[in-house]
Design a protein around this motif. Structure first.
Motif: not given
Length: 421
Positions: A153-157, A178-184, A256-260
């Motif tokens: 998950v890529g979050s917009d944290s 919120r979730t900005d991207s999700m993948m399995i 992982i969030g935006f900054a990371g």
């Protein structure tokens, strides 16, 4: 009668003798002694000649009283190693160095140093990972399959970001995340598979247990966008919703969030991408020309977030996310990065602080996930969007038949043949 010993007289036969052996009547004067020159010291490492005494022929070979040098063999200053002091017995030089033994000892020292560094790195990295997601709270889970599955998950944290960083990365200043991207990601023996889950996917929220309250919330058949599950009760409900709507068990969770994300790209020195068609997007800050180029952290975040520049906004964006993650993993998983501490440590340090995983995820699992992403681009893996068959109220509806076939192939570790077309 001659009282002198035979051959001796008082006058030496002349009647003028004086003293023993004298030939004259007066005492004999000082006699000039013959000069005896000491042999030069032998060259270093050569065998010295036999030492002689005060005069040749009087001292026995090898004999030296010590008075001729002012020292006795063995006294301080008696010569260097392998070179005897004057008059002392010659000692053979020590044995030649055992280079084989030295090589073995050196190898052991290097091995210990490498192991020590590896162990230290492991504990350092392990202490930085944030294990905050408890998958034990997820109820009514599907059966385990033959592959290891990750929900990435890529979050917009915007956690830890300054106002300047938010402006630079075009993230906005919304509270929460919120979730900005999700993948399995399925790591399988038959080949790795990456399946993007559009955040606008139409899904059902099932019965679940609140991650904080522990209270059971009964499912009512309520249908929402997939990213709403995360916004409602975090990672645990997101995993529960994905499992309920796909029938595929999720083994591990990574977020992982935006900054990371941006920091990892910068730590790698950028990621090279081949952009087939240029595009711009004011909301994400994207402004790209076609062709090969190296994206820094700011550009990479804009690239994976852009959606309004494409006709099929969410589906096109997920394709770009897959391409970029595979390229990043492919570049990072090289000897030049892994074996270079000046690159490895900054890269790990840049992402580990903002990486959130489940409580059972080890560093080994993280490594497997990372290399499985790398394998998507080397021809042995498959990447696709979750197959869709239409829309409902603006939400993307999954193709149930294809989804069922895809899940079955992953569960049985079979080569994925399902297409998202």
């Amino acid at each position: 009668m001659n009282d002198w010993p035979e051959g001796w007289t008082d006058d030496g036969g002349t009647g003028r003798g004086y003293g023993r052996g004298s030939a004259g009547a007066q005492p004999e004067g000082a006699r000039v002694m013959r000069h005896v020159q000491r042999p030069a010291a032998p060259p270093r490492g050569s065998v010295p000649p036999q030492q002689r005494g005060y005069d040749q022929g009087y001292a026995e070979p090898g004999y030296d009283s010590g008075y001729n040098t002012g020292q006795v063999y063995g006294a301080p200053g008696g010569g260097g190693r392998g070179i005897p002091p004057q008059g002392g017995p010659y000692r053979q030089p020590g044995p030649a160095p055992d280079w084989r033994r030295r090589f073995k000892v050196g190898s052991v020292v290097v091995l210990v140093a490498v192991l020590g560094t590896a162990i230290g790195t492991y504990f350092w990295a392990d202490s930085k990972v944030r294990r905050e997601v408890d998958l034990a709270k997820v109820i009514e889970r599907p059966q385990e399959g033959d592959c290891t599955t990750y929900l990435i998950v890529g979050s917009d944290s915007r956690e830890g970001m300054t106002a300047e960083e938010k402006k630079k990365l075009h993230t906005g200043s919304a509270e929460g995340k919120r979730t900005d991207s999700m993948m399995i990601l399925a790591a399988c023996g038959s080949g790795n598979t990456m399946v993007s889950l559009p955040r606008d996917s139409d899904v059902e929220i099932p019965t679940f247990v609140g991650s904080e309250s522990g209270k059971t919330f009964q499912g009512t058949g309520r249908r929402v966008k997939l990213n709403a599950a995360y916004a409602e009760d975090g990672p645990e409900l997101l995993v529960r919703t994905v499992e309920h709507n796909t029938g595929l068990r999720i083994d591990h969770y990574a977020e992982i969030g935006f900054a990371g994300f941006a920091n990892i790209v910068d730590a790698l020195g950028g990621v090279e991408m081949n952009i087939e068609k240029g595009f711009t997007d004011k909301k994400s800050g994207a402004d790209f020309q076609a062709g090969k180029q190296t994206l820094d952290g700011e550009q990479a975040l804009a690239y994976v977030r852009t959606r309004y520049a494409f006709a099929e906004s969410d589906l096109a964006r997920t394709k770009n996310q897959q391409k970029f993650l595979s390229a990043m993993a492919n570049q990072a998983a090289t000897p030049g990065t892994i074996l270079n501490p000046f690159k490895l440590y900054p890269t790990m340090g840049a992402g580990l602080d903002t990486l959130i995983v489940d409580k059972d995820m080890s560093l080994f699992d993280l490594g497997e996930m990372f290399f499985a992403m790398k394998g998507i681009t080397d021809g042995s893996g498959t990447s696709l969007n979750m197959p869709t068959s239409g829309s409902r109220g603006g939400n993307l509806v999954w193709d149930k038949t294809k989804v069922r076939q895809l899940v079955q192939q992953i569960q049985n570790d079979e080569k994925v043949t399902v297409s998202d077309k």
